[in-house]
Every structure is written in structure tokens, then in C-alpha cells.
Design a protein around this motif. Structure first.
Motif, PDB file in Angstrom:
ATOM      1  N   VAL A  86       0.864  -1.173   0.000  1.00  0.00           N
ATOM      2  CA  VAL A  86       0.000   0.000   0.000  1.00  0.00           C
ATOM      3  C   VAL A  86       0.906   1.229   0.000  1.00  0.00           C
ATOM      4  N   GLU A  87       0.813   2.032  -1.058  1.00  0.00           N
ATOM      5  CA  GLU A  87       1.691   3.202  -1.194  1.00  0.00           C
ATOM      6  C   GLU A  87       0.875   4.489  -1.166  1.00  0.00           C
ATOM      7  N   PRO A  88       1.201   5.419  -0.250  1.00  0.00           N
ATOM      8  CA  PRO A  88       0.496   6.716  -0.249  1.00  0.00           C
ATOM      9  C   PRO A  88       1.023   7.626  -1.361  1.00  0.00           C
ATOM     10  N   LEU A  89       0.188   7.899  -2.356  1.00  0.00           N
ATOM     11  CA  LEU A  89       0.572   8.835  -3.404  1.00  0.00           C
ATOM     12  C   LEU A  89       0.405  10.274  -2.934  1.00  0.00           C
ATOM     13  N   SER A  90      -0.522  10.468  -2.008  1.00  0.00           N
ATOM     14  CA  SER A  90      -0.695  11.749  -1.330  1.00  0.00           C
ATOM     15  C   SER A  90      -1.385  11.453  -0.009  1.00  0.00           C
ATOM     16  N   ALA A  91      -1.691  12.490   0.763  1.00  0.00           N
ATOM     17  CA  ALA A  91      -2.324  12.284   2.062  1.00  0.00           C
ATOM     18  C   ALA A  91      -3.763  11.802   1.941  1.00  0.00           C
ATOM     19  N   LYS A 126     -17.349  -4.525  -6.287  1.00  0.00           N
ATOM     20  CA  LYS A 126     -18.055  -4.439  -5.010  1.00  0.00           C
ATOM     21  C   LYS A 126     -17.118  -4.194  -3.835  1.00  0.00           C
ATOM     22  N   ALA A 127     -15.893  -3.793  -4.121  1.00  0.00           N
ATOM     23  CA  ALA A 127     -14.899  -3.601  -3.060  1.00  0.00           C
ATOM     24  C   ALA A 127     -15.088  -2.268  -2.354  1.00  0.00           C
ATOM     25  N   VAL A 128     -14.735  -2.249  -1.083  1.00  0.00           N
ATOM     26  CA  VAL A 128     -14.746  -1.028  -0.280  1.00  0.00           C
ATOM     27  C   VAL A 128     -13.379  -0.870   0.371  1.00  0.00           C
ATOM     28  N   PHE A 129     -12.730   0.255   0.125  1.00  0.00           N
ATOM     29  CA  PHE A 129     -11.440   0.574   0.715  1.00  0.00           C
ATOM     30  C   PHE A 129     -11.654   1.642   1.781  1.00  0.00           C
ATOM     31  N   SER A 130     -11.043   1.467   2.959  1.00  0.00           N
ATOM     32  CA  SER A 130     -11.327   2.353   4.083  1.00  0.00           C
ATOM     33  C   SER A 130     -10.058   2.751   4.814  1.00  0.00           C
ATOM     34  N   ILE A 131     -10.132   3.925   5.465  1.00  0.00           N
ATOM     35  CA  ILE A 131      -9.101   4.401   6.391  1.00  0.00           C
ATOM     36  C   ILE A 131      -9.795   4.739   7.696  1.00  0.00           C
ATOM     37  N   SER A 132      -9.302   4.207   8.804  1.00  0.00           N
ATOM     38  CA  SER A 132      -9.915   4.499  10.099  1.00  0.00           C
ATOM     39  C   SER A 132      -9.887   6.000  10.359  1.00  0.00           C
ATOM     40  N   ILE A 168      -5.675   0.822   7.601  1.00  0.00           N
ATOM     41  CA  ILE A 168      -6.136   0.811   6.209  1.00  0.00           C
ATOM     42  C   ILE A 168      -6.668  -0.579   5.910  1.00  0.00           C
ATOM     43  N   SER A 169      -7.868  -0.665   5.360  1.00  0.00           N
ATOM     44  CA  SER A 169      -8.493  -1.970   5.144  1.00  0.00           C
ATOM     45  C   SER A 169      -9.256  -1.994   3.826  1.00  0.00           C
ATOM     46  N   TYR A 170      -9.555  -3.202   3.386  1.00  0.00           N
ATOM     47  CA  TYR A 170     -10.434  -3.373   2.231  1.00  0.00           C
ATOM     48  C   TYR A 170     -11.306  -4.597   2.461  1.00  0.00           C
ATOM     49  N   ALA A 171     -12.450  -4.612   1.788  1.00  0.00           N
ATOM     50  CA  ALA A 171     -13.389  -5.735   1.867  1.00  0.00           C
ATOM     51  C   ALA A 171     -14.116  -5.848   0.536  1.00  0.00           C
ATOM     52  N   GLY A 172     -14.562  -7.050   0.218  1.00  0.00           N
ATOM     53  CA  GLY A 172     -15.356  -7.253  -0.988  1.00  0.00           C
ATOM     54  C   GLY A 172     -14.560  -7.459  -2.255  1.00  0.00           C
ATOM     55  N   LEU A 173     -13.251  -7.622  -2.153  1.00  0.00           N
ATOM     56  CA  LEU A 173     -12.449  -7.878  -3.351  1.00  0.00           C
ATOM     57  C   LEU A 173     -12.617  -9.325  -3.812  1.00  0.00           C
ATOM     58  N   ARG A 174     -12.540  -9.524  -5.121  1.00  0.00           N
ATOM     59  CA  ARG A 174     -12.615 -10.863  -5.703  1.00  0.00           C
ATOM     60  C   ARG A 174     -11.565 -11.014  -6.794  1.00  0.00           C
ATOM     61  N   GLU A 194      -1.877  -1.722   9.673  1.00  0.00           N
ATOM     62  CA  GLU A 194      -1.611  -0.506  10.429  1.00  0.00           C
ATOM     63  C   GLU A 194      -0.493   0.274   9.736  1.00  0.00           C
ATOM     64  N   VAL A 195      -0.696   1.588   9.524  1.00  0.00           N
ATOM     65  CA  VAL A 195       0.309   2.408   8.866  1.00  0.00           C
ATOM     66  C   VAL A 195       0.465   3.724   9.618  1.00  0.00           C
ATOM     67  N   VAL A 196       1.603   4.357   9.429  1.00  0.00           N
ATOM     68  CA  VAL A 196       1.862   5.703   9.936  1.00  0.00           C
ATOM     69  C   VAL A 196       2.382   6.535   8.777  1.00  0.00           C
ATOM     70  N   LEU A 197       1.760   7.655   8.485  1.00  0.00           N
ATOM     71  CA  LEU A 197       2.176   8.523   7.387  1.00  0.00           C
ATOM     72  C   LEU A 197       3.315   9.412   7.857  1.00  0.00           C
ATOM     73  N   ARG A 198       4.473   9.286   7.218  1.00  0.00           N
ATOM     74  CA  ARG A 198       5.646  10.078   7.571  1.00  0.00           C
ATOM     75  C   ARG A 198       5.829  11.207   6.575  1.00  0.00           C
ATOM     76  N   GLY A 199       6.282  12.352   7.051  1.00  0.00           N
ATOM     77  CA  GLY A 199       6.428  13.519   6.189  1.00  0.00           C
ATOM     78  C   GLY A 199       7.772  13.587   5.506  1.00  0.00           C
TER      79      GLY A 199
END
Length: 789
Positions: free
Chosen positions: A234-239, A254-260, A295-301, A314-319
Motif C-alpha cells: 500500500v503506497e500513499p501517493l498523497s495524504a 463491489k470492493a470497499v477501501f477504508s481508512i480508520s 487501512i483496510s479493504y473488503a469485498g475484493l474478488r 496498520e500504517v503511519v504517514l511520515r512527512g
């Protein structure tokens, strides 16, 4: 049925000590089942709870019971489905409500599929449907668990399975735990199908038990197995933009991608349309530097349809970036939907009742900006009619107009203008409705509520609100709106001098006088809504003239006497007529789904309103400019009627609009006969000082239009409760009409004509017996013969 129940107790012995263990054994529904639609449900011949109505239109019916919440919980129930559900024939089971904006429920059924999913806060997904159950009919055993107010799990089992199968798990925190709430079953039905679902074996525990899992299927022969795709990175292209990389192609339909703490991605797309291994996702908020996220996803096939397991990291965004790594500056994504500010496109005219002329039903849109607006991906919603339509891909020129109408009416439309034809354009309600526009980024651009229509005349937006068109054609589609009727100034005779004003004439101001204290009052409050419902505030204009609410605000008075956050009513465009009502709420569907609506135009949805505390608070209505108090009420849940034990979903009504606001005796619970609320119309407990002292209740009368019996009553004061029964001529009690039901001052009780054993009563003479009793000790009894047709 008895053998089946015994089987469940053997399989699930922990249900014996549960707080809810309902098997619907008897012919009568238990008294602890509550809700305004309770009388529409019966225990059917198979021993299951089922909706028992003959609807004339689509709608919803809800029933539930009060339960206690705890950090560890378990809900179980059986759902029997006769055939395929749809968006309009589905079942929602509301499990837990923190407040009116955070709640959790199971949804069964979706567009012809028997899908099972766990959702939150309206339509957000916690656990996306993975399995489409193809059998018809189908008996489905459902189990949901909550652990430590955080981890949710959804299981299911069919009769041909040895154990349960995990449909999915999700991490979502109960941020505001509460002690009690309601378990609610809401049935969605149509005119032709109202008995699709039935419920059995409802069990609720304040602990989680072991779940027997269905054994895995035998392994397939070598060469026939398929391993699902795996997440590589998982790569952050931006915030607010994440790139997911997989080792194999994936199906994201039918996938759902989420960030807590942020929510679901509003846009997902393949970066590589050929290989489909890289997915770019966009979120409406930015992640903060050095903050931990899940960061999570559900519904992928897989592309062959094989479900992938849900995953979270679990991720931490570093500047800071590593030395020597220069990343190119990110350019705006051309495929990302453009977001527009609210009001950039407005609903400018509504023709809801075209009459016998050449006009048809239409809605006129107006671009208020100086730039072209692309309507690609926009959505039009008829909130009152519960219909949603996507707009076609087209541009609305700067300052331009376009007419939204049915596709079949486009060829015969009498005016040459830009048309937006819609297939099966939702009919506009003659009595008024709430309409919305949403852009492609899912931002609400416009919301209007029009009042009852006049035949052959449209409603037009003007500088001072909405008015009926004065154009001789009845409307101005695709052009500047007409002006409201004004009296013409008399011609000036140049040969005669001006005559001074008569000093005895009243002074007519040139501007609108400010609203005076007491002209508009707080008339009804719903501080504690049902699960999935919305709080509301009802205002009443008790003056003799129309008043504009745009110069008023509402706020909560703090304990130190100062006002909390002010919420201006500037977006309330139309005037409130004399002796009329206006309801304010943050979620119109959270009101219309639970209560009868007499006038949709009397409901106004606002983005922000004060939060009403369940137990007590002080609500203030005041002029924005000088903070002069117009009305103020320090309400309390103790104002409810003594017979109301569960106050969730029960509105507080003002009894006499002319009596003192702060008099506790001038407030009580809305009656059960109206569904515990009267949003936008006269209160069920309304009584003015001139009301008489008549007290009476009439035997059932058959109403052909509704296909049911009506029991009418008129009382001398609020607070009465009622018990009403039907006896045959032998003296046997054969039907219960009302069981300790809270009544209003006047109203009607609806009875289906069905006996306690679930079958319709035979034609003949019966005895109606009723008792009405008041907390102050008054008891009155009524007995009269009547005819069952």
C-alpha cells in the motif's frame, strides 16, 4: 415448530439465559414488542413473526423491543425468505445505536439477490456482502457478535450446513457506549409484495459464545484450485490518495477501501486497465503526519469471482522522504469527479401538477455560476417519493437553464430549451415534496421543499422565497422566472399636486418587521429518536400573518446561562404561513421512515442543528441580529406520560399552543395511535382552552379504502390510555384491539379485523368493550355491539 425449537435449544443452550429469547410459540405477540406498526404484525401459522397487511402503496413497517447494551454482545435470529428480495423488498435489523448519527444494522436483500451485510450510519459498509444465497425459499440463521466494543463479526448458517460460516469481520469502535436501546426489525414492502420475510428464534446475549464453524470443503484436485490474489503493498501517493498493489488481477466492482477515522474511499479505479493489479483510491479527508491509521479493504474478488479475505494493515504517514528520492509533483487526477459548492446549481422551478394544458411535470435547473457545470455523475433525489435518478452526461452552460422531465414527455414539450430527459422520471407529489441534487463527488448541492401544487401553475424561486408563477402559460421552463403578483401603482396626474398621507392611517413599513417574542413557538421535540431515526424540532406560527424564519437562529442554553453554538435558519427559504407548522431535522429520511407525514412541504432538512440531549436540555429560538428570545423551553424526559416506559422514538408534544411554554403540564408524549409523533402537523395531544369536556370511544367501523376497521375517540384531556377487546356473543374474548395504548385528545385506532388466533373474524355480531383510564384515577368503560362484515 416445537421440534425445531427443541433442536435450537440443544444446538444453542446459552439462549436459555439470554436477555432476549423469543421463539414466537403462542398465537399472541408478546407485550414487550413495541413500535408504531406493532398492530401490523402477527405470529403466522408456522410460528414466525410476519407482516400482515394489504398495502395500497410501498412503505416500511418496524417492530422491536428494548435491550441492554454491553461491550461484548451477541445477536441471533432466523430469517425466512419466500423469494428474491430487491431494493424495495428488503429487511434491516438495527442492532446498536450510539446516537442518531452512529448506528449499526444487518441488511438482507439487494437488487434481486439474497445478500447479507453489516452496515453502519445509513449506508456505510462494515462487512460487505460476500455470498448470494440462490435457494428459494430460504431459511437463514444469522449471528452477529461484538467484542470489546470494537470487533464485529457476521456469521450465517443454512439448514444444510453443520456449522456457521464467517461472512466477514471488521474493526469499528463504539465511541459513545450507552446502556440501553432497541433491537428493531424494519420490513420494506411494495404494493404487491408485503410478506416476503418472516422472523423466528430471536436471541440476544450480553456475552459472546463459541461459534461452531462449517468444516472446510475437500481440497480440489491438483490443477483445479485457485489461490486468491494477495496484497503486495500500500503506497500513499498523497495524504488522501492510496495505491494498492496485488500479485494478481482483482475485481473491485463491489470492493470497499477504508481508512480508520476518515471513512470509505469515494473513488476507486484501476491504474493499469490491462493487468488490473494496481488500484488507486481517493478519500475526502487527508491523513495527518505521524498519526497511526488502519487501512483496510473488503469485498475484493479474483477475476474468476473467488472471494478474497478482508484485510487490514496498520500504517503511519511520515512527512520526511529518504535522501536522494525526488518524487514528481502530483497533478490533479483527470478521472477524479469534480466537486462543486452548494448552490452552484439550484432547483429553480417545479411543475408538480400540470393540469389539462400542454405542460407536463418538470423541474427546472439553473446554473448560478459564471462557468459551465458538468452534470456527469450527478444524482437527482425525490426524497419524499424515495426515488433516485442519475443525470445523463451533459453540460449546463454558465447562467443557463435546463429542464428535467420524463423521457416520454421530451418530444412533446411545448418550449424550446435545453432538456434533460430521464427514463421513468419519478412522479412529483401534488401535496408537496423534498427534492435534492448531488454532484459526482457525492456532495449535496441543493435541497428544496415545495408546498402543495396548484393545477396548471408551477412553483418558482424568487428573491424573497418561492411563489406561484404569474406567467400566462403557467410556468417559465428554460427562462427567467416570473415576478409575484403586485398591485400596480396608480397613474400620477401631473396637473394635481401630491396629496400628503393621512396622519390617521396606520404606518405601513417599507421593510419586514422583525418577528416578535411568542409569534413563533417550539411546538414539538424528538430528543431520543429510533435507531436509524433523526432528532427533530417543530415550530408553529401562532400569529395571524406569514413570517420568514431566515432571520432566526436556534441554540442550546448552557448551564451557566450563555448560549452554545448558534445555528442560523438562513437556508429556510419559504415563509411560514399563519397557524402553520415547520419541522427542522438533519435527516429527512430519519423522520419520514418512522412517522406519518401529512404535508411533506412542512419538513425542512438542515445540515446543522443543535443536538438534543435525551434526558433534559434548554432549547432557545431567537433573532440572530439582536438575540431577542422568541421562545425557549427547558424540556425534560420526565414530561412524558407515565404509561410510556420506553421513550425512544416518542416525541414530546405541546398541548395548548397559547399556554406557557415552560409549563410542564402543557407537555406530554405524542399518542401511540399516531405512531408517537406528529411531525409537521397538529399535535395528537392538541387542546386549547375552549375545548369541550366530551369523552367517548366508538366501536369499530369498516373503512373500504384502507381495508381495515377504525375505532374513533374524543377525550377531554391528554394522558388517557386504552384497553379494547372484541367478544363474541358467547362472551369469549376473540380479538385484542388495544393493549394499554396511549391516546391523544382525539384520533383513531386501526384494527385489521384479525382474531387472536391469526385468522379473520367471521361475519356476524360482536361486542366491543373498551376501558380508558387516566393517571389521575379516572376510569371510563364502554360496551357496544357492532357488525363484522
Amino acid at each position: 415448530m416445537k421440534q425445531f425449537i427443541l433442536y435450537l435449544f440443544i444446538l444453542l443452550p446459552f439462549c436459555v439465559n439470554s436477555q432476549v429469547n423469543e421463539t414466537f410459540d403462542g398465537p399472541m405477540l408478546g407485550a414487550d414488542w413495541i413500535g408504531k406498526d406493532r398492530g401490523q404484525f402477527v405470529v403466522n401459522a408456522d410460528g414466525r413473526l410476519q407482516l400482515n397487511i394489504k398495502p395500497t402503496e410501498s412503505g416500511t413497517a418496524s417492530i422491536g423491543k428494548e435491550i441492554a447494551y454491553s461491550p461484548d454482545m451477541q445477536w441471533e435470529f432466523d430469517v425466512y425468505m419466500q423469494n428474491q428480495p430487491s431494493d424495495e423488498n428488503k429487511l434491516c435489523i438495527y442492532l446498536y445505536q450510539e446516537n442518531q448519527e452512529r448506528y449499526y444494522y444487518v441488511r438482507i436483500g439487494n437488487t434481486g439477490n439474497k445478500e447479507l451485510g453489516l452496515k453502519r450510519n445509513g449506508n456505510g459498509n462494515l462487512i460487505l456482502p460476500q455470498t448470494d444465497f440462490e435457494e428459494s425459499p430460504l431459511l437463514l440463521h444469522v449471528k452477529v457478535t461484538l467484542e470489546d466494543n470494537l470487533r464485529w463479526s457476521l456469521y450465517y448458517k443454512t439448514d444444510d450446513m453443520e456449522g456457521y460460516r464467517l461472512e466477514g469481520s471488521a474493526m469499528y469502535t463504539i465511541e459513545e457506549p450507552v446502556e440501553r436501546g432497541n433491537l428493531v426489525f424494519t420490513f420494506y414492502y411494495t404494493k404487491t409484495r408485503s410478506s416476503l420475510f418472516s422472523i423466528d428464534n430471536v436471541c440476544v446475549l450480553n456475552r459472546v459464545t463459541e461459534t461452531p464453524i462449517e468444516p472446510d470443503k475437500p481440497e480440489e484436485e491438483p490443477g483445479e484450485s485457485e489461490s486468491p490474489p494477495k496484497l503486495l503493498e500500500v503506497e500513499p501517493l498523497s495524504a488522501s490518495n492510496l495505491l494498492f498493489a496485488f500479485d494478481k488481477p482483482v475485481d473491485i466492482d463491489k470492493a470497499v477501501f477504508s481508512i480508520s477515522d476518515i471513512g470509505d474511499a469515494y473513488l476507486k479505479r484501476y491504474v493499469d486497465a490491462g493487468t488490473k493489479q494496481f488500484v488507486s483510491t481517493f478519500f475526502d479527508q487527508e491523513m495527518q503526519l505521524d498519526h497511526s491509521y488502519t487501512i483496510s479493504y473488503a469485498g475484493l474478488r479474483s477475476l474468476s469471482g473467488k472471494a478474497m479475505p478482508d484485510e487490514a494493515v496498520e500504517v503511519v504517514l511520515r512527512g520526511e522522504e529518504e535522501p536522494g528520492t525526488d518524487k514528481p509533483e502530483l497533478k490533479p487526477d483527470p478521472d477524479e469527479p469534480e466537486s462543486y459548492p452548494a448552490g452552484s446549481v439550484v432547483i429553480n422551478e417545479v411543475m408538480a401538477k400540470p393540469g389539462d394544458g400542454r405542460m407536463v411535470e418538470y423541474i427546472e435547473l439553473h446554473n448560478t455560476t459564471a462557468a459551465t457545470v458538468s452534470l456527469d455523475g450527478w444524482v437527482y433525489k425525490n426524497v419524499t417519493g424515495k426515488k433516485t435518478k442519475a443525470l445523463p452526461e451533459m453540460d449546463l452552460p454558465a447562467g443557463g437553464y435546463a429542464v428535467l422531465l420524463d423521457q416520454e414527455d421530451a418530444l412533446s414539450f411545448p418550449v424550446q430549451t435545453l432538456l434533460i430527459p430521464i427514463e421513468k422520471f419519478p412522479a412529483l407529489n401534488d401535496k408537496g415534496a423534498v427534492l435534492q441534487l448531488w454532484d459526482a463527488a457525492r456532495g449535496k448541492i441543493e435541497e428544496v421543499a415545495y408546498e402543495a401544487a396548484t393545477s396548471g401553475v408551477s412553483w418558482e424561486r424568487g428573491t424573497s422565497g418561492w411563489h406561484l408563477s404569474t406567467d400566462p402559460r403557467g410556468g417559465t421552463p428554460g427562462a427567467v422566472n416570473s415576478s409575484p403578483d403586485k398591485e400596480e401603482d396608480p397613474p400620477v396626474d401631473p396637473d394635481r399636486p401630491d396629496v400628503p398621507d393621512n396622519p390617521d392611517d396606520p404606518n405601513i413599513p417599507g421593510v419586514t418587521e422583525p418577528i416578535q417574542p411568542g409569534e413563533i413557538i417550539i411546538n414539538e421535540l424528538l430528543p431520543d429518536p429510533y435507531v436509524g431515526g433523526s432528532e427533530y424540532i417543530e415550530l408553529y406560527n401562532r400569529s395571524e400573518h406569514s413570517l420568514s424564519l431566515s432571520a432566526l437562529s436556534v441554540a442550546i442554553r448552557k448551564s451557566d446561562g450563555t448560549l452554545s453554538t448558534r445555528y442560523p435558519l438562513t437556508s429556510v427559504l419559504h415563509n411560514l404561513k399563519a397557524k402553520s407548522y415547520l419541522l427542522l431535522t438533519k435527516n429527512l429520511e430519519g423522520v419520514t421512515s418512522f412517522y406519518d407525514i401529512a404535508d411533506p412541504s412542512a419538513l425542512c432538512g438542515l445540515a446543522k442543528l443543535p443536538i438534543l440531549a435525551n434526558t433534559s436540555s434548554t432549547l432557545v429560538l431567537f433573532r440572530t441580529a439582536d438575540e431577542i428570545i422568541i421562545d425557549e423551553v427547558a424540556y425534560s424526559s420526565k414530561w412524558h406520560a407515565h404509561s410510556v416506559k420506553n421513550k425512544k422514538g416518542v416525541a414530546l408534544e405541546r398541548i395548548d399552543p397559547d399556554a406557557a411554554t415552560q409549563d410542564a403540564a402543557n407537555w406530554t408524549s405524542a399518542s401511540e395511535t399516531v405512531g408517537y409523533g406528529t411531525p409537521g402537523y397538529q399535535n395528537s395531544q392538541y387542546k386549547d382552552a375552549s375545548s369541550g369536556d366530551a369523552t367517548g370511544i366508538e366501536p369499530p367501523v369498516w373503512i373500504e379504502e384502507s381495508g381495515s376497521y377504525t375505532v374513533s375517540y374524543l377525550l377531554d384531556r391528554p394522558g388517557y390510555s386504552c384497553r379494547a377487546f372484541v367478544f363474541n356473543t358467547s362472551g369469549l374474548r376473540v380479538a385484542d384491539i388495544s393493549n394499554h395504548e396511549l391516546l391523544g385528545i382525539s384520533g383513531k385506532i386501526t384494527w385489521s379485523g384479525v382474531a387472536n388466533n391469526g385468522s379473520p373474524l367471521q361475519t356476524g355480531v360482536y361486542i366491543f368493550y373498551a376501558e380508558i383510564y387516566h393517571p389521575e384515577g379516572t376510569v371510563k368503560r364502554f360496551k357496544k355491539a357492532f357488525l363484522i362484515r
